[in-house]
Design an enzyme around this catalytic site. Sequence first.
Site, PDB file in Angstrom:
ATOM      1  N   HIS A 150     -67.013  49.897  46.773  1.00 30.41           N
ATOM      2  CA  HIS A 150     -67.530  50.843  47.763  1.00 30.41           C
ATOM      3  C   HIS A 150     -68.681  51.621  47.163  1.00 30.41           C
ATOM      4  O   HIS A 150     -68.671  51.912  45.958  1.00 30.41           O
ATOM      5  CB  HIS A 150     -66.422  51.816  48.209  1.00 30.41           C
ATOM      6  CG  HIS A 150     -66.732  52.468  49.502  1.00 30.41           C
ATOM      7  ND1 HIS A 150     -67.467  53.629  49.579  1.00 30.41           N
ATOM      8  CD2 HIS A 150     -66.451  52.094  50.773  1.00 30.41           C
ATOM      9  CE1 HIS A 150     -67.604  53.950  50.852  1.00 30.41           C
ATOM     10  NE2 HIS A 150     -67.011  53.044  51.598  1.00 30.41           N
TER      11      HIS A 150
ATOM     12  N   ASP B 106     -61.099  47.964  54.601  1.00 26.53           N
ATOM     13  CA  ASP B 106     -61.066  46.643  55.233  1.00 26.53           C
ATOM     14  C   ASP B 106     -59.994  45.746  54.627  1.00 26.53           C
ATOM     15  O   ASP B 106     -59.413  44.914  55.317  1.00 26.53           O
ATOM     16  CB  ASP B 106     -62.433  45.962  55.099  1.00 26.53           C
ATOM     17  CG  ASP B 106     -63.444  46.545  56.067  1.00 26.53           C
ATOM     18  OD1 ASP B 106     -63.031  46.934  57.176  1.00 26.53           O
ATOM     19  OD2 ASP B 106     -64.628  46.626  55.720  1.00 26.53           O
TER      20      ASP B 106
HETATM   21  N1  ACO Z   1     -66.391  41.709  44.277  1.00 28.39           N
HETATM   22  C1  ACO Z   1     -66.947  41.412  43.085  1.00 28.39           C
HETATM   23  N2  ACO Z   1     -67.865  42.182  42.484  1.00 28.39           N
HETATM   24  C2  ACO Z   1     -68.227  43.293  43.141  1.00 28.39           C
HETATM   25  C3  ACO Z   1     -67.690  43.669  44.360  1.00 28.39           C
HETATM   26  C4  ACO Z   1     -66.737  42.828  44.928  1.00 28.39           C
HETATM   27  N3  ACO Z   1     -66.184  43.113  46.109  1.00 28.39           N
HETATM   28  N4  ACO Z   1     -68.215  44.847  44.746  1.00 28.39           N
HETATM   29  C5  ACO Z   1     -69.087  45.210  43.804  1.00 28.39           C
HETATM   30  N5  ACO Z   1     -69.091  44.261  42.828  1.00 28.39           N
HETATM   31  C6  ACO Z   1     -69.906  44.283  41.632  1.00 28.39           C
HETATM   32  C7  ACO Z   1     -71.373  44.244  41.985  1.00 28.39           C
HETATM   33  O1  ACO Z   1     -71.835  42.902  42.102  1.00 28.39           O
HETATM   34  C8  ACO Z   1     -71.966  44.978  40.837  1.00 28.39           C
HETATM   35  O2  ACO Z   1     -72.034  44.105  39.741  1.00 28.39           O
HETATM   36  P1  ACO Z   1     -73.343  44.017  38.831  1.00 28.39           P
HETATM   37  O3  ACO Z   1     -73.537  45.428  38.342  1.00 28.39           O
HETATM   38  O4  ACO Z   1     -72.989  43.036  37.797  1.00 28.39           O
HETATM   39  O5  ACO Z   1     -74.427  43.579  39.758  1.00 28.39           O
HETATM   40  C9  ACO Z   1     -70.929  46.017  40.509  1.00 28.39           C
HETATM   41  O6  ACO Z   1     -69.707  45.527  41.001  1.00 28.39           O
HETATM   42  C10 ACO Z   1     -71.192  47.384  41.076  1.00 28.39           C
HETATM   43  O7  ACO Z   1     -71.371  47.298  42.441  1.00 28.39           O
HETATM   44  P2  ACO Z   1     -71.839  48.608  43.194  1.00 28.39           P
HETATM   45  O8  ACO Z   1     -73.236  48.895  42.761  1.00 28.39           O
HETATM   46  O9  ACO Z   1     -70.834  49.654  42.993  1.00 28.39           O
HETATM   47  O10 ACO Z   1     -71.787  48.167  44.689  1.00 28.39           O
HETATM   48  P3  ACO Z   1     -72.682  48.692  45.889  1.00 28.39           P
HETATM   49  O11 ACO Z   1     -72.483  50.122  46.112  1.00 28.39           O
HETATM   50  O12 ACO Z   1     -74.074  48.225  45.797  1.00 28.39           O
HETATM   51  O13 ACO Z   1     -71.995  47.858  47.067  1.00 28.39           O
HETATM   52  C11 ACO Z   1     -70.322  47.093  48.471  1.00 28.39           C
HETATM   53  C12 ACO Z   1     -70.851  48.287  47.704  1.00 28.39           C
HETATM   54  C13 ACO Z   1     -71.428  46.449  49.308  1.00 28.39           C
HETATM   55  C14 ACO Z   1     -69.217  47.571  49.394  1.00 28.39           C
HETATM   56  C15 ACO Z   1     -69.779  46.063  47.459  1.00 28.39           C
HETATM   57  O14 ACO Z   1     -68.758  46.631  46.705  1.00 28.39           O
HETATM   58  C16 ACO Z   1     -69.315  44.782  48.142  1.00 28.39           C
HETATM   59  O15 ACO Z   1     -70.116  43.887  48.401  1.00 28.39           O
HETATM   60  N6  ACO Z   1     -67.985  44.702  48.483  1.00 28.39           N
HETATM   61  C17 ACO Z   1     -67.488  43.567  49.227  1.00 28.39           C
HETATM   62  C18 ACO Z   1     -67.730  43.756  50.718  1.00 28.39           C
HETATM   63  C19 ACO Z   1     -66.842  44.803  51.327  1.00 28.39           C
HETATM   64  O16 ACO Z   1     -65.656  44.862  51.058  1.00 28.39           O
HETATM   65  N7  ACO Z   1     -67.419  45.631  52.212  1.00 28.39           N
HETATM   66  C20 ACO Z   1     -66.679  46.663  52.924  1.00 28.39           C
HETATM   67  C21 ACO Z   1     -67.200  48.019  52.589  1.00 28.39           C
HETATM   68  S1  ACO Z   1     -66.132  49.300  53.184  1.00 28.39           S
HETATM   69  C22 ACO Z   1     -66.261  49.319  54.856  1.00 28.39           C
HETATM   70  O17 ACO Z   1     -67.171  48.806  55.464  1.00 28.39           O
HETATM   71  C23 ACO Z   1     -65.109  49.979  55.592  1.00 28.39           C
END
Ligand code: ACO
Length: 371
Positions: free
Chosen positions: A255, A307
Amino acid sequence: MSETIIVPKGLYGVAVSETGIAKSTSDGTLTYRGYSVEDLFENSSFEETAFLILYGRLPSKKELLSFSSALKTNARVPEQIYGIMKNLRKDAHPMDVLRTAVSALGANEHRLSSEEQKQSLIAKMPALVANCYRITNGMDTIDPDHDLDTAANLLYMISGGRPEKFDAWAFERELILYMEHDLNASAFAVRVIASTLADVYAACTGGIAALKGPLHGGANEAAIEMLLKFKSPDEAAIRIQEMLARGEKIMGFGHRIYKTRDPRAQLSKQMLKNLLKEKKKEETMYELCDAVEKKMWELKKLPANLDFYAAPTFYTLGIPIEVYTPIFAASRIVGWVSHYNEQLQDNKLFRPDAIYTGPNKLDYVSMDKRS
Ligand code: ACO
């Protein structure tokens, strides 16, 4: 003009607006208009929480009655809109049909006052959501049941049968959790469109478009599709490890704001457990989720988001998967309209700058001279 400020990609950590609607914090708290989401989850209803989010305070009994009755009065969708929805391809995703329907409703209701438009849109969302699912599945459209409140009505219209009391209550809790979440991607999209002074249907059509993506609301459908592939908690843990090793994203985790826990996910997790118990079902789904959550924390220090737990809760309620993201929209419409209102209270057009990285000073080449 002042100097351009370069902000982080994805506006990470940048505040672009003030808001008095909701506040989420990195250590895992969420409030709507100052009330904790835990408190509202336990004590409130869809209609009462919607009133709170829209008007900034809890309603009196009389106000709540009048608000609920206005929702019921405006809940029926004109046949003309269903006609447009029915003309779309039958294999379209319900979210695409919903997006088209909200846009069409705007064309239909352009003569209403702005307040009437907002009321109509919020009131009609449950019927639009249920019927976008029904239409894409070749079923007859259904009208809202005047005797049911919003959450029970939505369940009724999706399934075609009156829901059990506990099911309607559990579903309503999930809708409360989905209702608002400060400046998430879809609310931001709504505010950008609102800032051009476009109408509320235009802004919320944009909100639905943003919500559809799997990085936002589309994650609930993706999460359950993944969970259904796992046969045991041990297998789930192994498969998650493999997916991460391949660099795949695990939907329902991570998140932008919550770095240790999403308070909504934890409430929803408890709801899933209670629901399975109430329905006397095996706890396999809960155990699968728990195993995935533990593995994700162990390997990536990423918490489950709403979710991830809303999806198996909907699944346990027997709701078809393709309507999970539209259900999110049926509730989030309240947050979107509140952001629309708030944006217009102190409006400034959103028009950021960009750093140009393309070519310069090219001469036009006529068609016959292009290679
Ligand atoms: N699975 C694997 N790796 C992940 C995930 C995940 N679900 N989420 C984040 N990461 C990784 C990123 O790739 C990043 O890695 P890196 O630094 O090597 O590139 C690292 O963790 C940090 O990510 P953040 O910068 O904290 O993530 P950001 O804030 O940009 O994105 C997001 C948040 C889009 C929700 C992301 O966590 C994601 O894609 N999650 C999966 C989709 C999801 O569940 N969305 C629902 C959101 S909540 C809602 O809508 C109610």
